[in-house]
Design a protein around this motif. Structure first.
Motif, PDB file in Angstrom:
ATOM      1  N   SER A  40       8.352 -48.426 -29.924  1.00  0.00           N
ATOM      2  CA  SER A  40       8.381 -48.735 -28.486  1.00  0.00           C
ATOM      3  C   SER A  40       9.698 -49.383 -28.075  1.00  0.00           C
ATOM      4  O   SER A  40      10.053 -49.391 -26.897  1.00  0.00           O
ATOM      5  N   GLU A  41      10.458 -49.906 -29.018  1.00  0.00           N
ATOM      6  CA  GLU A  41      11.734 -50.545 -28.706  1.00  0.00           C
ATOM      7  C   GLU A  41      12.911 -49.576 -28.827  1.00  0.00           C
ATOM      8  O   GLU A  41      14.051 -49.971 -28.620  1.00  0.00           O
ATOM      9  N   TYR A  42      12.648 -48.319 -29.143  1.00  0.00           N
ATOM     10  CA  TYR A  42      13.726 -47.346 -29.317  1.00  0.00           C
ATOM     11  C   TYR A  42      14.244 -46.906 -27.959  1.00  0.00           C
ATOM     12  O   TYR A  42      13.478 -46.619 -27.049  1.00  0.00           O
ATOM     13  N   HIS A  43      15.567 -46.873 -27.800  1.00  0.00           N
ATOM     14  CA  HIS A  43      16.192 -46.477 -26.534  1.00  0.00           C
ATOM     15  C   HIS A  43      16.908 -45.140 -26.732  1.00  0.00           C
ATOM     16  O   HIS A  43      17.918 -45.069 -27.426  1.00  0.00           O
ATOM     17  N   PHE A  44      16.385 -44.112 -26.092  1.00  0.00           N
ATOM     18  CA  PHE A  44      16.997 -42.793 -26.207  1.00  0.00           C
ATOM     19  C   PHE A  44      18.382 -42.745 -25.581  1.00  0.00           C
ATOM     20  O   PHE A  44      19.215 -41.935 -25.951  1.00  0.00           O
ATOM     21  N   ILE A  45      18.640 -43.637 -24.645  1.00  0.00           N
ATOM     22  CA  ILE A  45      19.934 -43.645 -23.967  1.00  0.00           C
ATOM     23  C   ILE A  45      21.054 -44.043 -24.922  1.00  0.00           C
ATOM     24  O   ILE A  45      22.221 -43.743 -24.688  1.00  0.00           O
ATOM     25  N   ASP A  46      20.705 -44.683 -26.035  1.00  0.00           N
ATOM     26  CA  ASP A  46      21.711 -45.105 -27.014  1.00  0.00           C
ATOM     27  C   ASP A  46      22.137 -43.960 -27.942  1.00  0.00           C
ATOM     28  O   ASP A  46      23.067 -44.131 -28.729  1.00  0.00           O
ATOM     29  N   ASN A  47      21.476 -42.822 -27.860  1.00  0.00           N
ATOM     30  CA  ASN A  47      21.850 -41.684 -28.707  1.00  0.00           C
ATOM     31  C   ASN A  47      23.231 -41.182 -28.326  1.00  0.00           C
ATOM     32  O   ASN A  47      23.596 -41.157 -27.151  1.00  0.00           O
ATOM     33  N   SER A  48      23.999 -40.764 -29.325  1.00  0.00           N
ATOM     34  CA  SER A  48      25.319 -40.205 -29.019  1.00  0.00           C
ATOM     35  C   SER A  48      25.119 -38.807 -28.428  1.00  0.00           C
ATOM     36  O   SER A  48      24.235 -38.067 -28.857  1.00  0.00           O
ATOM     37  N   PRO A  49      25.923 -38.459 -27.432  1.00  0.00           N
ATOM     38  CA  PRO A  49      25.741 -37.145 -26.794  1.00  0.00           C
ATOM     39  C   PRO A  49      26.107 -36.019 -27.765  1.00  0.00           C
ATOM     40  O   PRO A  49      26.969 -36.173 -28.629  1.00  0.00           O
ATOM     41  N   ALA A  50      25.466 -34.905 -27.592  1.00  0.00           N
ATOM     42  CA  ALA A  50      25.746 -33.738 -28.423  1.00  0.00           C
ATOM     43  C   ALA A  50      27.054 -33.112 -28.003  1.00  0.00           C
ATOM     44  O   ALA A  50      27.462 -33.197 -26.840  1.00  0.00           O
ATOM     45  N   ASP A  51      27.757 -32.523 -28.966  1.00  0.00           N
ATOM     46  CA  ASP A  51      29.008 -31.838 -28.660  1.00  0.00           C
ATOM     47  C   ASP A  51      28.711 -30.621 -27.797  1.00  0.00           C
ATOM     48  O   ASP A  51      27.870 -29.799 -28.132  1.00  0.00           O
ATOM     49  N   GLU A  52      29.416 -30.536 -26.691  1.00  0.00           N
ATOM     50  CA  GLU A  52      29.227 -29.380 -25.815  1.00  0.00           C
ATOM     51  C   GLU A  52      30.180 -28.286 -26.253  1.00  0.00           C
ATOM     52  O   GLU A  52      31.393 -28.503 -26.356  1.00  0.00           O
ATOM     53  N   THR A  53      29.643 -27.136 -26.541  1.00  0.00           N
ATOM     54  CA  THR A  53      30.482 -26.014 -26.953  1.00  0.00           C
ATOM     55  C   THR A  53      30.455 -24.957 -25.866  1.00  0.00           C
ATOM     56  O   THR A  53      29.444 -24.748 -25.206  1.00  0.00           O
ATOM     57  N   GLU A  54      31.593 -24.314 -25.706  1.00  0.00           N
ATOM     58  CA  GLU A  54      31.709 -23.263 -24.703  1.00  0.00           C
ATOM     59  C   GLU A  54      31.207 -21.965 -25.334  1.00  0.00           C
ATOM     60  O   GLU A  54      31.762 -21.485 -26.309  1.00  0.00           O
ATOM     61  N   LEU A  55      30.144 -21.404 -24.794  1.00  0.00           N
ATOM     62  CA  LEU A  55      29.600 -20.158 -25.310  1.00  0.00           C
ATOM     63  C   LEU A  55      30.220 -18.983 -24.581  1.00  0.00           C
ATOM     64  O   LEU A  55      30.399 -19.022 -23.364  1.00  0.00           O
ATOM     65  N   GLU A  56      30.551 -17.939 -25.339  1.00  0.00           N
ATOM     66  CA  GLU A  56      31.078 -16.739 -24.717  1.00  0.00           C
ATOM     67  C   GLU A  56      29.944 -16.025 -24.005  1.00  0.00           C
ATOM     68  O   GLU A  56      28.839 -15.953 -24.512  1.00  0.00           O
ATOM     69  N   PRO A  57      30.220 -15.489 -22.827  1.00  0.00           N
ATOM     70  CA  PRO A  57      29.146 -14.764 -22.120  1.00  0.00           C
ATOM     71  C   PRO A  57      28.744 -13.515 -22.915  1.00  0.00           C
ATOM     72  O   PRO A  57      29.589 -12.816 -23.461  1.00  0.00           O
ATOM     73  N   ARG A  58      27.475 -13.255 -22.996  1.00  0.00           N
ATOM     74  CA  ARG A  58      26.970 -12.106 -23.740  1.00  0.00           C
ATOM     75  C   ARG A  58      27.000 -10.873 -22.852  1.00  0.00           C
ATOM     76  O   ARG A  58      26.745 -10.941 -21.659  1.00  0.00           O
ATOM     77  N   THR A  59      27.299  -9.753 -23.478  1.00  0.00           N
ATOM     78  CA  THR A  59      27.268  -8.488 -22.761  1.00  0.00           C
ATOM     79  C   THR A  59      26.181  -7.622 -23.381  1.00  0.00           C
ATOM     80  O   THR A  59      25.805  -7.800 -24.535  1.00  0.00           O
ATOM     81  N   THR A  60      25.692  -6.705 -22.614  1.00  0.00           N
ATOM     82  CA  THR A  60      24.645  -5.823 -23.123  1.00  0.00           C
ATOM     83  C   THR A  60      25.214  -4.533 -23.688  1.00  0.00           C
ATOM     84  O   THR A  60      24.497  -3.763 -24.292  1.00  0.00           O
ATOM     85  N   GLN A  61      26.516  -4.299 -23.489  1.00  0.00           N
ATOM     86  CA  GLN A  61      27.113  -3.067 -23.980  1.00  0.00           C
ATOM     87  C   GLN A  61      27.897  -3.344 -25.254  1.00  0.00           C
ATOM     88  O   GLN A  61      28.535  -4.378 -25.404  1.00  0.00           O
ATOM     89  N   HIS A  62      27.825  -2.403 -26.181  1.00  0.00           N
ATOM     90  CA  HIS A  62      28.525  -2.528 -27.449  1.00  0.00           C
ATOM     91  C   HIS A  62      29.557  -1.426 -27.546  1.00  0.00           C
ATOM     92  O   HIS A  62      29.284  -0.274 -27.227  1.00  0.00           O
ATOM     93  N   ASP A  63      30.758  -1.771 -27.992  1.00  0.00           N
ATOM     94  CA  ASP A  63      31.823  -0.793 -28.135  1.00  0.00           C
ATOM     95  C   ASP A  63      31.748  -0.188 -29.531  1.00  0.00           C
ATOM     96  O   ASP A  63      32.213  -0.771 -30.505  1.00  0.00           O
ATOM     97  N   PHE A  64      31.110   0.975 -29.624  1.00  0.00           N
ATOM     98  CA  PHE A  64      30.935   1.619 -30.924  1.00  0.00           C
ATOM     99  C   PHE A  64      32.224   2.239 -31.445  1.00  0.00           C
ATOM    100  O   PHE A  64      32.288   2.639 -32.604  1.00  0.00           O
ATOM    101  N   SER A  65      33.250   2.323 -30.613  1.00  0.00           N
ATOM    102  CA  SER A  65      34.509   2.902 -31.083  1.00  0.00           C
ATOM    103  C   SER A  65      35.223   1.964 -32.058  1.00  0.00           C
ATOM    104  O   SER A  65      36.129   2.374 -32.759  1.00  0.00           O
ATOM    105  N   ARG A  66      34.817   0.731 -32.121  1.00  0.00           N
ATOM    106  CA  ARG A  66      35.447  -0.238 -33.030  1.00  0.00           C
ATOM    107  C   ARG A  66      34.715  -0.364 -34.361  1.00  0.00           C
ATOM    108  O   ARG A  66      35.112  -1.149 -35.196  1.00  0.00           O
ATOM    109  N   THR A  67      33.656   0.393 -34.551  1.00  0.00           N
ATOM    110  CA  THR A  67      32.890   0.276 -35.784  1.00  0.00           C
ATOM    111  C   THR A  67      33.612   0.964 -36.933  1.00  0.00           C
ATOM    112  O   THR A  67      34.498   1.786 -36.741  1.00  0.00           O
ATOM    113  N   GLU A  68      33.226   0.628 -38.126  1.00  0.00           N
ATOM    114  CA  GLU A  68      33.849   1.197 -39.321  1.00  0.00           C
ATOM    115  C   GLU A  68      33.602   2.699 -39.408  1.00  0.00           C
ATOM    116  O   GLU A  68      34.460   3.464 -39.817  1.00  0.00           O
ATOM    117  N   ALA A  69      32.427   3.137 -38.996  1.00  0.00           N
ATOM    118  CA  ALA A  69      32.102   4.571 -39.037  1.00  0.00           C
ATOM    119  C   ALA A  69      32.990   5.344 -38.084  1.00  0.00           C
ATOM    120  O   ALA A  69      33.426   6.467 -38.393  1.00  0.00           O
TER     121      ALA A  69
END
Length: 101
Positions: free
Chosen positions: A67-96
């Motif tokens: 009951s004495e634990y303070h969540f506000i004292d937690n160190s913030p998580a590292d914010e990472t920049e995520l690349e936007p996801r696309t639904t299309q895949h470029d198959f011309s770059r595949t090994e085949a």
């Protein structure tokens, strides 16, 4: 010797013939084949029951449960920049694709 060979051949052909002409069950005539059959109403097979785990974690014993634990004292998580996801895949770059050209 010819008698033994012909007897063996006769027995083998008899076994193969009976298996070939054996009546195969028609499952479309069973009760479960009806469109209104409810599989959820089947009795549960006892050998398929997965045993419940007895090693459940007791979260009341964690530091944060105090009951004495303070969540506000937690160190913030590292914010990472995520690349936007696309639904299309470029198959011309595949090994085949590289191997074809």
């Amino acid at each position: 010797m010819k008698l033994l060979a012909s007897t063996t051949l006769a027995l083998a052909s008899l076994l193969v013939t009976t298996q070939a002409f054996a009546e195969r069950p028609d499952f479309s005539k069973t009760a479960a084949a009806r469109a209104d059959y409810r599989f959820a109403d089947n009795p549960v097979a006892k050998q398929n029951q997965v045993p419940l785990s007895s090693s459940r974690h007791d979260f009341s014993k964690t530091t944060a449960a105090n009951s004495e634990y303070h969540f506000i004292d937690n160190s913030p998580a590292d914010e990472t920049e995520l690349e936007p996801r696309t639904t299309q895949h470029d198959f011309s770059r595949t090994e085949a694709a590289r191997k074809q050209s």
